[in-house]
Design a protein around this motif. Structure first.
Motif, short mmCIF file in Angstrom:
data_model
loop_
_atom_site.label_atom_id
_atom_site.label_comp_id
_atom_site.label_asym_id
_atom_site.label_seq_id
_atom_site.Cartn_x
_atom_site.Cartn_y
_atom_site.Cartn_z
N ASP C 13 43.11 44.67 46.24
CA ASP C 13 43.47 43.31 46.63
C ASP C 13 44.41 42.66 45.62
O ASP C 13 44.99 41.61 45.88
N CYS C 14 44.52 43.25 44.46
CA CYS C 14 45.36 42.65 43.43
C CYS C 14 46.82 42.94 43.73
O CYS C 14 47.22 44.09 43.84
N SER C 16 49.25 41.94 41.79
CA SER C 16 49.89 41.79 40.49
C SER C 16 50.80 40.56 40.37
O SER C 16 51.85 40.61 39.75
N CYS C 17 50.36 39.47 40.96
CA CYS C 17 51.16 38.24 40.91
C CYS C 17 51.08 37.57 39.53
O CYS C 17 51.95 36.80 39.16
N GLY C 18 50.01 37.85 38.80
CA GLY C 18 49.91 37.29 37.45
C GLY C 18 49.36 35.87 37.40
O GLY C 18 49.26 35.29 36.31
N ARG C 38 45.11 41.15 34.98
CA ARG C 38 45.97 42.03 35.77
C ARG C 38 46.09 43.40 35.12
O ARG C 38 46.03 44.43 35.79
N ILE C 41 42.82 45.28 35.55
CA ILE C 41 42.68 45.81 36.91
C ILE C 41 43.53 47.07 37.04
O ILE C 41 43.11 48.07 37.62
N SER C 77 44.05 35.76 45.63
CA SER C 77 43.90 36.91 46.50
C SER C 77 42.44 37.37 46.54
O SER C 77 42.11 38.36 47.17
#
Ligand code: FAD
Ligand code: SF4
Ligand code: SF4
Lengths: 396, 481, 440
Positions: C13-14, C16-18, C38, C41, C77
């Motif tokens: 689901d990540c 990687s938007c930070g 991040r 993960i 997210s």
């Protein structure tokens, strides 16, 4: 005036001409309306003039997009007329620029008192086509208001005095005309007080188009002697009314005895008069500094003293003017003094000056710290130095 | 294919930044192999310098050994700008996060590149000032990254993008020398290098200090939400507002799927049964706001808005914005992955291109959701997919390409604010001639003759355009592009 | 039952938007990607894919995580970070990856001390607790890091000399009975901050609850879970499920945020155990933090005035772990005379996180110092929180800052308010504290 010259009818012709002339090892000097030819140092060598006057097509204008693309030989006035018909304008007001071509204004980077509110050319230009030294036509940017595709090479040409190429056409961001405008004029006995009121006005939350202090200029625009603050207001009716009221009130409290708000045609006429101040024979030094430094130097009298001065307060831009009868040695001494006062914190260039002055001083002042980097760019785009040789900073 | 870094390089760099801030174990390389885009590649070495001098010294080592280097801010870029596609050294600037000077009277601040965008505004807001550019990622992205990608944001409609707010910077050039460009006043003289460096995506050097223009905060602000049953009506309202000569501070559009995802994520108070909403904000002196908001309201209603509402409190306003700013992350609630584009169209073509996007989605059997800076014509179509579905991935690329082609076709461009990076460089030929690109290359190699600064980014490699579906060999198993 | 790759599916689901980065205390203090949610993960993805192997590098980066779950609250997210972390730590533990200096110590405590109330209380009451290596090391590391007189530090140590004896299995409500609450005492709290437990009982009763305290309850297992000892955690969970289901109480209540967060995940923890899945969900559904229970009392019982300026510090396991932040504030605002002020970063972790203070002393103290700067800048008369670990950590922080602001559990203040008489101001607080005579 019998320098060799070419006058291309379109961009392709311009590119071709440049290629040919450059191949013969000649230097080139773009010329628009010739209204700002005085800027810079005298040319280093004889040059072929390349006139842009016939490059004046409107390439694209879609009012709903608030963008326009025109060839660079179009007169500023002509463009302004086209835009006005659609209720729009290009928000820059360089002095005495009606006849000037867009290319000329871009190359000289000429802006005016409203830049702190609306930005200068670098904020308005969206893209450009430029004829380079090898006769190629090169484009950067685009014609939409937001764009991060590729390098913004067009920014290099703004204020470069045509030393990197000939600006062929340009895309600009335009704006809806303000609904209302006002001009508040307030006179002060004391320059320092005027400067303080103006600084407070400029940092208020009123959204003003321009805040200037004019010293010893007034008779030429039909005002009484002394120091005036001129505030240009643009916005909705309600904004204008309130701003004018508050500024007048603040001026009165600070001891201004004469203050007036002009509206409608009166306002427009006064704005034009301010912009068209006659300058024949005048030596003009343009100073750029952080506003508080500019104001401090003005207060101390080290910028201008009793001379005519126009100061854009939020912009920190000061124009100091000398009459035609001023001694060149006096002017040189003053400019040297100004430069010394600014040190590395500001710049002072001579926009216009008689030959006697130019001969004794570098109109550009010392080059900026990134000068070597500028040289590499010059070498990359104009390795043989064909463009405006000698007129710009150092050997750029 | 990536050059491995010589042990000598590692030890020289460790000598500069200290062993604690040099990383090259697999785990660490993996942690620096991504940004917020879908592209991945591993560096050979990562270092996190603590000062401009250290950055310069690292770059000198890289330059001497001809090892490529890539500057990295917060890694929120969406075009792969900070991905070390050629391996080499990642120089993370996150430790350079000091605000060095705040000068309120002269309205500028000098910051290190790792300062987070929002932190600058927070620092000056009590004095009635702000730093205008506000990318939706502003609470995390760095000003250095913003400068390099010339970031925009919702309020760029009225206030312009990053380049309009940068006065100058200190740059470490690709050979490791340090120079100052621009100045904290308006006319620094000479060529506008600040303008050139802004938006150059780290390919011309690394900014180590940045002079940011501060702006006076507006006296009053009003935030409005208009909802529509048809996407077309919302797009028409945007065109009408701009055409009427009212330029709001921000004018954002969100479609149905986004609205729902955002509501689930943050509960921003958007109507979940609307097809589209417009989030409109106006700012300025108190007195003028009524007039502007009346105009906006009647234009919105004219175009068939079924609801028009004005935030009644700062809290409600913040909530509306929280929804908008969290939208990108919330998209993942709809499908596991998205491919995000940010093409721009002239504003009068908004309606046309929205239809085109919908048709593209239908044709390729994809879900495409939209949340974007409508007032600027800056689209953000999110093409959703499941990475496990290879055929879907293929269709995603086709659809993305078609959408960007449509933008270019109607006079727009490839990217409005995210940058070209490694994602769209091969498409540069769609908007520029070989001659245009050659000029850009000339300028780049004048500044970086050794070609070590963020190689392969921005400009096409020379191969002709159109090879979109490249798959870098360095992508790890299970990852995809 | 070992961890399977599917246990890491949440990592997908990540995007990687930070957006979680600025909320992560370790990243803020040590801004490298591996110290960010991040990055962690990403490392866990690598572990799940088999691309990264358990070993010192993973240990190092994953153990630096406080487990505060601030990232989880921030994530648009909805990535379940806490869950991922527990699984990753279990993998690391199973792989026997070590090199983690304190792992022997950690095992000693997790396996021998916390799960056994008798051992724990024996240790505590006999003062030998202080002599154990854990505490000695703790004190030593603190000494190394902070200047200042040793006596003051010693004064920080939890006061084990005042033994806390478990309450009777049943205590009646004061006044008419509103409901029945089963009370989880927590295994550490009684020995360090017994006053908080007493106060909880008192306030619950004041609010009309009959309180049952089952004798056979055990440690909640949170610390085990956070350290990767999943099997041990499950055993403890089973014991607690049967102890609490036997009470038949309406609600299972705790005033330890860490324990509450763990209890609220028993359903997940035992989901693969056919015999216990159903039962654990049933118990889990009744678990409430004490603030949640009290905030529902309508009308609230009368309270005396407390003329203090107070700041409430959110325990991560309440704010991020259970989404409870309004209730404690609501309860405090209802206290006549109390001025509740807000910190700039109320969601910043205090750096306690179980035995993190011992295993990662330096990071823990950096995180703590930032917290203290924020809290003390408000010049409060009292600092309140709702978790025993945080309580001790904040007391340490106060002393490190050279201040003497008292730190208490919210329940202690509420107990004082319900007991009366009025507390007139900071001077009285300084002289007599919050306790006064105890009623049980
Ligand atoms: C949720 C979300 C919302 C977003 N919203 C917006 C938005 O509204 N508007 C927008 O424009 N973007 C947006 N973005 C994209 C992204 O945040 C911006 O591009 C931002 O400017 C990147 O900053 P960064 O610090 O993360 O840089 P990075 O991603 O680390 O790097 C970006 C580029 O900058 C270069 N770089 C970084 N620092 C330096 C330096 N000091 N000197 C030279 N080069 C450097 C890198 O090499 C790279 O090419 C969004 C992203 C996310 C995840
Ligand atoms: S906020 Fe959520 S989706 Fe974004 S990087 Fe953090 S964990 Fe991943
Ligand atoms: S749990 Fe806390 S320390 Fe760990 S990654 Fe999340 S925010 Fe950071």
């Amino acid at each position: 005036m019998n320098d060799p010259r070419v006058r291309p009818a379109n961009l392709a012709e311009a590119a071709e001409a440049v290629g040919k002339i450059a191949a013969r090892g000649l230097s080139l000097r773009p010329i628009g309306a010739g209204s700002r030819g005085w800027l810079g140092r005298p040319a280093e060598s004889e040059a072929v003039l390349i006139e842009t006057r016939d490059l004046r097509n409107l390439e694209h204008y879609e009012p709903g997009d608030l963008t326009v693309t025109v060839e660079a030989g179009m007169a500023f006035e002509t463009l302004a007329g086209l835009l006005e018909a659609e209720g729009q304008w290009l928000p820059v007001n360089p002095a005495r620029s009606g006849q000037s071509t867009l290319g000329g204004l871009l190359a000289t980077g000429a802006t005016g008192s409203i830049r702190s509110r609306y930005g200068s050319w670098r904020d308005l230009v969206l893209g450009m086509s430029v004829v380079l030294a090898d006769g190629s036509l090169s484009r950067s940017g685009g014609r939409v208001v937001k764009n991060v595709s590729g390098y913004d090479l067009h920014k290099l040409h703004i204020g470069a005095l045509g030393t990197l190429g000939l600006i062929g056409s340009v895309s600009l961001r335009v704006m809806p005309l303000p609904k209302e405008q006002r001009l508040v004029l307030a006179s002060f006995k004391d320059r320092a007080v005027a400067l303080e009121v103006a600084m407070a006005t400029a940092t208020s939350q009123l959204e003003l188009a321009a805040v200037e202090v004019l010293d010893n200029l007034s008779p030429s625009i039909g005002l009484a002697e002394g120091t005036w603050m001129a505030v240009r207001i643009a916005g909705t009716e309600a904004d204008c009314a309130r701003s004018a009221r508050e500024i007048q009130e603040a001026s009165r409290m600070a001891g201004s005895r004469r203050h007036v708000t002009l509206a409608g045609t009166e306002c427009l006429r006064a704005l034009r008069d301010l912009n068209e101040l006659p300058m024949e024979g005048t030596t003009i030094c343009r100073i750029s500094a952080p506003p508080s430094l500019a104001i401090q130097l003005l207060k101390q009298g080290s910028l201008g003293g009793d001379r005519r001065v126009i100061c854009d307060i939020p912009g920190g831009i000061v124009h100091v003017l000398w009459n035609g009868d001023a001694e060149p040695s006096e002017i040189i001494k003053s400019v040297d003094g100004i430069r010394a006062g600014l040190g590395r914190s500001g710049s002072a260039i001579l926009l216009d000056a008689p030959d006697g002055v130019r001969a004794g001083i570098d109109v550009w002042g010392p080059p900026p710290p990134s000068y070597p980097l500028m040289q590499s760019i010059k070498r990359a785009l104009d390795p043989d130095r064909i463009w405006n040789r000698g007129r710009f900073i150092g050997d750029l | 294919m990536s050059p491995t870094v010589d042990p000598a390089v590692r030890s020289e760099i460790a000598g500069v930044v200290g062993a604690r801030y040099v990383f090259d174990r697999d785990e660490e390389k993996r942690a620096y192999s991504y940004d917020a885009s879908l592209i991945r590649a591993r560096p050979d070495l990562v270092c996190v310098p603590g000062s401009a001098e250290e950055v310069a010294a690292v770059v000198r080592v890289a330059h001497r050994h001809r090892v490529p280097f890539v500057a990295r801010g917060a890694g929120t870029g969406i075009a792969g700008g900070s991905i070390p596609i050629e391996g080499g050294i990642v120089i993370a600037l996150t430790r350079l996060n000091r605000i060095l000077e705040v000068n309120i009277p002269d309205r500028y601040a000098v910051v290190e590149p790792g300062v987070v965008n929002l932190d600058l505004t927070r620092r000056v807001e009590n004095e009635g000032y702000c730093y205008r550019p506000d990318p939706s990622s502003q609470k995390v992205c760095t000003i250095g990254g913003n400068v390099a990608s010339n970031a925009g944001g919702p309020h760029c409609l009225a206030y312009g993008v990053t380049s309009n707010h940068i006065l100058g910077m200190e740059v470490v050039l690709p050979d490791g020398s340090i120079t100052e460009i621009g100045a904290p006043h308006l006319e620094p003289g000479g060529y506008d290098l600040t303008g050139l460096f802004t938006g150059s995506e780290g390919t011309l050097g690394i900014a180590t200090k940045i002079i940011c223009r501060l702006s006076r905060s507006s006296e009053a602000v009003r935030t409005m939400l208009a909802s529509y049953d048809r996407m077309e009506d919302a797009a028409a309202a945007v065109e009408a507002i701009i055409a009427a000569g009212v330029i709001p501070a921000a004018l954002e559009m969100m479609d149905r799927e986004i609205i729902r995802a955002v509501e689930a994520a943050v509960g921003a108070g958007y109507p979940v049964d609307a097809e589209a909403v417009l989030l409109i904000e106006i700012e300025g002196p108190r007195d003028g706001l009524n007039e502007s908001s009346d105009v906006i309201k009647s234009l919105c209603l004219d175009q068939g808005a079924r609801e028009f509402r004005t935030a009644q409190s700062e809290e409600e306003r913040q909530k509306l914005w929280k929804g908008r700013k969290g939208a990108l992350g919330a998209v993942a609630r709809i499908k596991p992955m998205y491919y995000l584009h940010d093409g721009v169209v002239p504003r009068t073509r908004l309606l046309w291109v929205m239809k085109k996007i919908a048709a593209t989605a239908a044709q390729h059997r994809l879900t495409i959701v939209n949340v974007f800076h409508a007032g600027d014509g800056n689209l953000h179509p999110f093409i959703l997919f499941d990475p496990a579905d290879a055929d879907e991935v293929r269709r995603v690329h086709l659809a993305g390409e078609e959408i960007l082609r449509a933008c270019v076709e109607c006079g727009g461009t490839l990217s409005g604010e995210h940058g070209i990076g490694i994602e769209k460089n091969e498409m540069m030929g769609w908007i520029f001639s070989e001659q245009d690109l050659e000029t850009m290359r000339r300028v780049r190699s004048a500044i970086d003759p050794a070609g070590v600064a963020n190689p392969k980014k921005v400009l096409p490699s020379g191969a002709r355009c159109g090879e979109l579906s490249r798959s870098p060999g360095s992508a790890p198993a299970g990852a995809w592009i | 039952m070992t961890v399977e790759p599917s246990d890491f599916s949440a990592a997908k689901d990540c995007v990687s938007c930070g957006l979680c980065l600025p909320h992560c205390p370790t990243y803020r203090e040590y801004p490298v990607e591996m110290a960010s949610p991040r990055g962690r993960i990403e490392l866990m993805k690598g572990l799940a894919e088999g691309e990264l192997q358990p070993g010192p590098a993973l240990e190092e980066h994953l153990s630096l995580c406080l487990g505060c779950r601030a990232c989880e609250t921030a994530c648009p997210s909805d990535v379940r970070f806490g869950h991922l972390l527990e699984n990753a730590r279990a993998v690391l533990k199973d792989a026997g990856a070590s090199g983690w200096t304190s792992s022997a110590l950690r095992r000693l405590f997790l396996n021998q001390v916390f799960p056994r109330p008798a051992v724990l209380s024996a240790l505590a009451s006999s003062l030998r607790f202080y002599q154990t290596s854990m505490l000695r090391r703790w004190v030593q590391s603190l000494l190394r890091l902070m200047p200042g007189p040793v006596e003051r530090l010693e004064a920080l140590m939890p006061d084990f000399t005042a033994p806390w004896s478990a309450p009777p299995p049943e205590l009646p409500a004061h006044g008419p009975e509103r409901g029945v609450a089963a009370f989880l005492t927590g295994c550490v709290m009684p020995h360090c901050t017994g006053e908080a437990n007493d106060a909880t009982l008192e306030v619950l009763r004041h609010h009309g609850y009959r309180v049952l305290t089952p004798k056979d309850q055990r440690c909640c297992g949170a610390l085990h879970l956070h350290s990767g000892y999943q099997e041990e955690a499950r055993q403890l969970a089973r014991a607690n499920v049967s102890a609490f289901e036997a009470t038949g109480a309406d609600v299972v209540v705790t005033s330890s945020a860490g324990c509450g967060a763990a209890l609220k995940e028993y359903g997940d923890l035992l989901s693969r155990d056919p015999e216990w899945a159903e039962r654990s969900r049933a118990v889990e559904s009744r678990v409430r933090d004490v603030h949640q229970v009290l905030a529902e009392t309508d009308p609230p019982p009368p309270m005396g005035r407390i003329a203090l300026r107070a700041v409430y510090d959110d325990p991560c396991h309440l704010l991020h772990g259970q989404g409870v932040s309004l209730e404690p504030r609501q309860l405090l605002r209802a206290v006549p005379g109390l001025e509740l002020v807000e910190a700039k970063e109320p969601d910043w972790c205090c750096g306690s996180a179980g035995i993190y203070t011992v295993t990662h002393t330096e990071m823990s103290l950096r995180v703590l110092d930032r917290k203290m700067e924020d809290l003390l800048s408000l010049e409060p008369d009292i600092i309140l929180t709702a978790n025993p670990g945080c309580l001790l950590q904040l007391r340490l922080g106060v002393a490190r800052s050279g201040s003497d602001v008292p730190v208490h559990h919210v329940m202690e203040l509420l107990a004082r308010a319900s007991r009366g008489p009025d507390l007139t101001g900071p001077d009285e607080l300084r002289r007599h504290g919050l306790t006064g005579e105890r009623t049980r």
